[in-house]
Design an enzyme around this catalytic site. Structure first.
Site, mmCIF file in Angstrom:
data_model
loop_
_atom_site.group_PDB
_atom_site.id
_atom_site.type_symbol
_atom_site.label_atom_id
_atom_site.label_comp_id
_atom_site.label_asym_id
_atom_site.label_seq_id
_atom_site.Cartn_x
_atom_site.Cartn_y
_atom_site.Cartn_z
ATOM 1 N N ASP A 66 -9.319 3.984 -2.054
ATOM 2 C CA ASP A 66 -10.227 4.480 -1.015
ATOM 3 C C ASP A 66 -11.508 5.072 -1.601
ATOM 4 O O ASP A 66 -11.636 6.287 -1.761
ATOM 5 C CB ASP A 66 -9.515 5.538 -0.173
ATOM 6 C CG ASP A 66 -8.306 4.953 0.532
ATOM 7 O OD1 ASP A 66 -8.120 3.723 0.475
ATOM 8 O OD2 ASP A 66 -7.548 5.723 1.127
ATOM 9 N N ASP A 79 0.850 -1.190 0.000
ATOM 10 C CA ASP A 79 0.000 0.000 0.000
ATOM 11 C C ASP A 79 0.888 1.244 0.000
ATOM 12 O O ASP A 79 2.112 1.148 0.091
ATOM 13 C CB ASP A 79 -0.864 -0.048 1.276
ATOM 14 C CG ASP A 79 -2.002 0.955 1.238
ATOM 15 O OD1 ASP A 79 -2.377 1.402 0.142
ATOM 16 O OD2 ASP A 79 -2.518 1.288 2.327
ATOM 17 N N GLU A 105 2.740 5.310 -3.751
ATOM 18 C CA GLU A 105 2.737 6.327 -4.826
ATOM 19 C C GLU A 105 4.049 7.103 -4.899
ATOM 20 O O GLU A 105 4.347 7.620 -5.982
ATOM 21 C CB GLU A 105 1.569 7.297 -4.600
ATOM 22 C CG GLU A 105 0.210 6.655 -4.775
ATOM 23 C CD GLU A 105 -0.149 5.653 -3.678
ATOM 24 O OE1 GLU A 105 0.259 5.879 -2.526
ATOM 25 O OE2 GLU A 105 -0.810 4.660 -4.014
#
Ligand SMILES: *[C@@H]1O[C@H](CO)[C@@H](O)[C@H](O)[C@H]1NC(C)=O
Ligand SMILES: *[C@@H]1O[C@H](CO)[C@@H](O)[C@H](O)[C@H]1NC(C)=O
Ligand SMILES: *[C@@H]1O[C@H](CO)[C@@H](O)[C@H](O)[C@H]1NC(C)=O
Ligand SMILES: *[C@@H]1O[C@H](CO)[C@@H](O)[C@H](O)[C@H]1NC(C)=O
Ligand SMILES: *[C@@H]1O[C@H](CO)[C@@H](O)[C@H](O)[C@H]1NC(C)=O
Ligand SMILES: *[C@@H]1O[C@H](CO)[C@@H](O)[C@H](O)[C@H]1NC(C)=O
Ligand SMILES: *[C@@H]1O[C@H](CO)[C@@H](O)[C@H](O)[C@H]1NC(C)=O
Ligand SMILES: *[C@@H]1O[C@H](CO)[C@@H](O)[C@H](O)[C@H]1NC(C)=O
Ligand SMILES: *[C@@H]1O[C@H](CO)[C@@H](O)[C@H](O)[C@H]1NC(C)=O
Ligand SMILES: *[C@@H]1O[C@H](CO)[C@@H](O)[C@H](O)[C@H]1NC(C)=O
Ligand SMILES: CC(=O)N[C@H]1CO[C@H](CO)[C@@H](O)[C@@H]1O
Length: 861
Positions: free
Chosen positions: A549, A426, A429
């Site tokens: 999300d 996760d 980015e």
């Protein structure tokens, strides 16, 4: 997962308004300013063309410095695609190195005798050099009349499109499946954001597909890692790129599946997944203890809802640090016990990790990384320190020579402690909660407060417009103060000297690669299941993806279908959205409708944020019932879905498909993102509207059989209103297809150990075709078997197309739809004792015991 979102509402709204305003007034005006280029020294060969491009007048320098000499290389060496590469003569512009992404890795690379695409170029005095890519009479890309702009920090290429073009793909951005051709800006700059509609989020994929009126698709991919806007406007597609080169690949199609196959041949076919990953997954952020997760696992069993995989978010970690376990509530001992329990019940465990590493010299992972020099640096050579869950953090530099062995070693230690079944990477980015190296100069043991827990969050720093790396002259539509907001600063430096500016969009891809390499080498010969939030072109060869999300809203329920389709185009077919929504409290009705759809996402997982109302599928009676029914369909279809997935592995074809991929000449389906096909044979028509107890489902011409009661819908290229009680999702089988199924169990293992049923859905001619792929579902070097199944003249023929995997379970049942008057059955000419049950429109034959490893002919008498 996880950003506390409340804070950013107002800011987001303001930024969005600003984008709209700027879109209205800007652009389309360079034509008058920039001179374009002139081609000379043109040499062509059967393999393509080379030319020098020289600036065709006074440099315009609109967003940087025009580069005056370029090389054009056109390569026709491939049957199904054509490459057009325009780069600077000096070779200074950043290009993705082969060591990071090797295109065409497994391609046959044979010189094509015949390329289905052609290239032409021309010159006009006003805009200079322009080129066209043609497929027969179709002009599929056409820059003529639009000057090429090629500057150090800005490349602009514009191609004309037909009026009201059908464009699909480019992302990652939550949006309707068919992009609005009149007004869409797709920004590619990987960003941790709670899914704002039509803005950039976690991954970067430049590939798009276009459908023309003749029903033919083609595609294009720009191989470039820089931030960019891709704009659909005024019958053009315009690329506005912050650097690098213009390296385009064009795909000839002509079907949608062909385009995706051609694209994934270039960037890499989807990885093979373990069979179990097709089971149902449960997750949430905010579980308080291993004990609570144990209770969740038991509650699924008690509610008779199949649960294959139990996930835990960052809650399990000690102070949210990678490779640690919270000693009080998620002790290693308890986690081991949970893993043992799961394995004893044919279930699996997946845990999360983040790339950010706590800046703390007594934390082993950091200390080892520091001594091996694996972290990203500031321009002055010190470690770059951002802020993530554990406080101040450093970030692995995937370009550094020691990073691969360090990461491998950290993962090896982790797996030695707890041999989990899959991994969830996760925040890659990469996400950072502050702007810049905010931890530089801070004591190592200072734990900063998370910005959203402060009464007065620090104001954003002023924009340094004099720094063209921090604030490039052209501002892509990244809805943050600056490119560096909430991520690693663009000026941060990698070990090879390259700044983050050029490689930001590759961060998650590179983490995926090293993590995948670890998993497949540590667990020799076992397929890896790896879920990544950030992705890039080619990520499908390494990871699966969830759409991040989202919100527990009806809007997001609907949009999820389009996003799943997008990732099919991107070559990442194993994809799904958080069922019932991540942020916000799901209502019972929404959650029921969401599990009815989510049961058919290729990757099917319920996930929830911290502090939200619990939404495990057993929490409400109607949701539990909806879940049991929909998941029973999914599990029965597992042999079919796994076969579809194998076609993704072999050809790139997506598992979840929009109707337009199969019915490309039916105009009414160009923007249908309300229904989805699994493979080409199973049509899901979910309810997406609050309060609805029926659904308007589009049926292409032909027969479609209801999954549950076999009633026939005769499609006429129009909507049919279907009953849809709260616990019911409509599923239809396309006539002319044969669907392999097994008996839905509580796990994929149980399902796999049941006998096979073939559902033969005859078309108007009384024929049907199907296929089945079987292997051990786990290893790379497993033997395998592809079966072809054909039905015609009241006779079913089953034969192996390839492979020698020994299929364990027999075929014991036939469900014959649209086939009547069966009185007896022979298998390879021999009468068998079977039970034949006839209802209106269907015939069910049970009591068979057919070995699927032999060639079989079953005749209906
Ligand atoms: C749209 O494109 C046409 C030519 O293709 C051009 O004349 C016109 O100025 C453009 N309009 C806008 C708003 O960009
Ligand atoms: C277009 O460019 C011209 C010349 O630079 C300028 O005067 C004009 O304002 C520009 N128009 C728009 C809409 O940007
Ligand atoms: C283009 O430019 C050339 C050289 O300046 C000139 O001879 C020619 O007439 C021009 N063509 C057009 C269509 O303006
Ligand atoms: C785009 O604009 C054209 C021409 O104005 C119009 O016909 C078409 O419906 C528009 N497309 C969409 C998706 O709004
Ligand atoms: C640990 O678990 C207990 C019992 O489930 C719970 O009451 C407590 O809040 C948990 N502690 C943390 C830090 O989550
Ligand atoms: C730093 O790491 C050590 C060892 O894991 C730990 O005891 C300490 O609490 C950590 N410091 C912070 C601020 O988390
Ligand atoms: C790799 O790590 C070793 C220590 O294990 C260190 O001596 C060496 O300098 C590192 N290499 C680079 C290129 O940083
Ligand atoms: C969601 O539900 C929780 C209780 O589970 C409640 O505390 C919270 O206020 C609710 N949030 C919203 C936005 O309704
Ligand atoms: C079918 O129904 C949907 C939802 O009500 C609607 O959006 C769509 O336009 C309809 N399609 C046709 C072809 O009537
Ligand atoms: C079969 O189910 C569909 C959808 O629920 C319903 O509309 C139809 O009436 C049913 N047909 C029969 C024969 O029960
Ligand atoms: C705004 C939006 O729709 N964002 C995301 C969350 O919702 C769906 C899934 O439910 C995602 O696919 C979107 O990307």
């Amino acid at each position: 997962m996880h950003i506390r979102h409340q804070i950013n509402w107002i800011k987001l709204l303001v930024v969005c308004l600003l984008c709209l305003l700027t879109l209205a007034e800007e652009h389309s005006n360079h034509t008058s300013v920039c001179p374009g280029y002139q081609a000379s020294q043109i040499s062509s060969s059967p393999h393509g063309l080379k030319a020098l491009l020289t600036i065709n007048g006074t440099p315009c320098d609109i967003y940087g410095n025009d580069i005056e000499e370029l090389v054009l290389t056109v390569a026709l060496d491939f049957t199904n695609y054509l490459r057009v590469h325009i780069e600077d003569v000096a070779g200074k512009q950043y290009q993705i190195p082969n060591s990071v992404i090797q295109l065409n890795k497994n391609s046959r690379m044979a010189y094509a005798q015949h390329n289905s695409l052609d290239f032409s170029h021309s010159h006009d005095n006003k805009s200079g050099f322009g080129f066209k890519v043609l497929r027969g009479n179709d002009i599929i890309f056409d820059t003529v009349g639009h000057p090429l702009i090629f500057e150090d920090q800005y490349i602009e290429i514009t191609s004309s499109l037909p009026e009201n073009a059908n464009i699909y793909g480019i992302g990652e951005t939550p949006n309707w499946f068919r992009r609005d051709p009149n007004n869409t800006i797709m920004t590619l700059w990987n960003r941790d954001a709670p899914d704002p509609f039509r803005d950039n989020v976690y991954g970067s994929h430049t590939v798009y597909m276009e459908l023309r009126e003749n029903g033919h698709f083609h595609g294009a991919y720009l191989h470039n890692s820089h931030g960019m806007d891709i704009v659909l406007h005024n019958n053009t597609i315009q690329y506005r790129v912050l650097g690098g080169t213009a390296d385009f690949y064009f795909f000839s199609g002509p079907t949608a599946l062909d385009v995706i196959s051609q694209y994934t041949e270039l960037v890499g076919r989807p990885s093979r997944i373990p069979y179990w990953s097709l089971g149902f997954h449960n997750c949430r952020y905010g579980y308080k203890s291993a004990h609570e997760v144990n209770e969740v696992i038991a509650s699924y069993a008690q509610a008779k809802i199949p649960l294959e995989v139990a996930w835990t978010d960052i809650d399990y970690m000690d102070r949210e640090r990678d490779f640690t376990f919270n000693p009080s509530n998620f002790s290693l001992q308890e986690m081991r016990a949970q893993l043992d329990y799961l394995h004893a019940h044919d279930q699996k465990m997946i845990l999360i990790i983040d790339p950010a590493i706590q800046f703390n010299s007594t934390y082993g992972t950091y200390a080892r990384g520091h001594s091996q020099n694996v972290f990203i640096k500031n321009a002055d050579g010190s470690e770059y320190i951002g802020q993530v869950w554990p406080g101040y953090t450093t970030f692995p530099d995937w370009f550094a020579v020691n990073t691969s062995s360090w990461w491998n070693d950290e993962l090896r230690r982790y797996y030695a402690a707890l041999p989990i079944d899959g991994m969830w990477i996760d925040m890659n980015e990469a996400s950072s909660f502050c702007t810049g190296s905010c931890g530089s100069g801070k004591p190592k043991d200072e734990v900063p407060r998370l910005p959203w827990t402060m009464d007065n969050p620090p104001p954003p720093r002023p924009l340094d417009k004099s720094n063209r790396i921090l604030v490039p002259p052209y501002a892509i539509h990244n809805p943050e103060m600056e490119l560096s907001t909430k991520t690693i600063e663009t000026t941060a430096v990698h070990a090879n000297g390259v700044i983050e500016y050029h490689v930001h969009n590759l961060y998650g891809y590179m983490e995926s690669k090293l993590t995948y390499d670890f998993m497949t080498s540590y667990r020799r010969n076992k397929r890896a299941f790896l879920l990544s939030r950030s992705t890039f072109a080619g990520s499908g060869a390494l990871v699966s993806h969830w759409t991040g999300d989202n919100w527990s809203t009806w809007h997001d329920l609907h949009v999820s279908i389009a996003t799943v389709f997008d990732f099919g185009i991107f070559g990442i077919p194993m994809v799904g959205a958080d069922i019932c929504g991540f942020i916000g409290n799901a209502t019972e009705e929404l959650c029921a409708r969401w599990i009815e759809l989510g049961a058919f996402y290729p990757f099917s997982r319920v996930h929830n944020s911290i502090d939200m109302k619990s939404q495990e599928i057993y929490r409400w009676n109607t949701v539990a019932e909806a879940g049991r029914r929909a998941l029973a369909v999914r599990y029965a279809l597992l042999p079919y879905i796994y076969s579809c997935y194998q076609e993704a592995v072999e050809h790139g074809w997506p598992v979840a498909r929009p109707l337009i991929f199969e019915f490309s000449t039916i105009q009414e389906t160009v923007d249908n993102d309300r229904q989805l096909l699994l493979g080409d044979s199973i049509l899901i028509s979910p309810v997406l509207i609050q309060g609805a107890r029926s659904v308007d489902a589009f049926f292409p011409e032909g027969w479609w059989y209801d999954w549950y009661n076999f009633s026939l819908v005769s499609g006429t290229n129009a909507n049919v209103t279907l009953d849809a009680p709260l616990e019911h999702v409509n599923v239809h089988i396309r006539a002319g297809r044969i669907i392999p199924t097994q008996h839905a169990g509580m796990t994929t293992t149980e399902t796999r150990s049941s006998d096979y049923t073939l559902i033969v859905a005859a078309d108007k001619q009384g024929t049907a075709v199907g296929k089945l792929y079987v292997d051990d579902g786990e290893t790379f070097d497993t033997p395998s078997r592809w079966l072809d199944v054909n039905f015609s003249d009241r006779s079913l023929w089953i034969c192996s197309r390839s492979g020698n995997y020994e299929i364990q379970r027999p075929l014991s049942k036939l469900v014959l739809l649209g086939i009547l008057g069966v009185r007896a059955v022979t298998v390879n000419g021999i009468a068998v004792n079977s039970v034949i049950e006839v209802t209106s429109g269907s015939t069910i034959v049970t009591g068979l015991n057919v070995d699927l490893n032999r060639e079989i002919r079953i005749a209906l008498l």
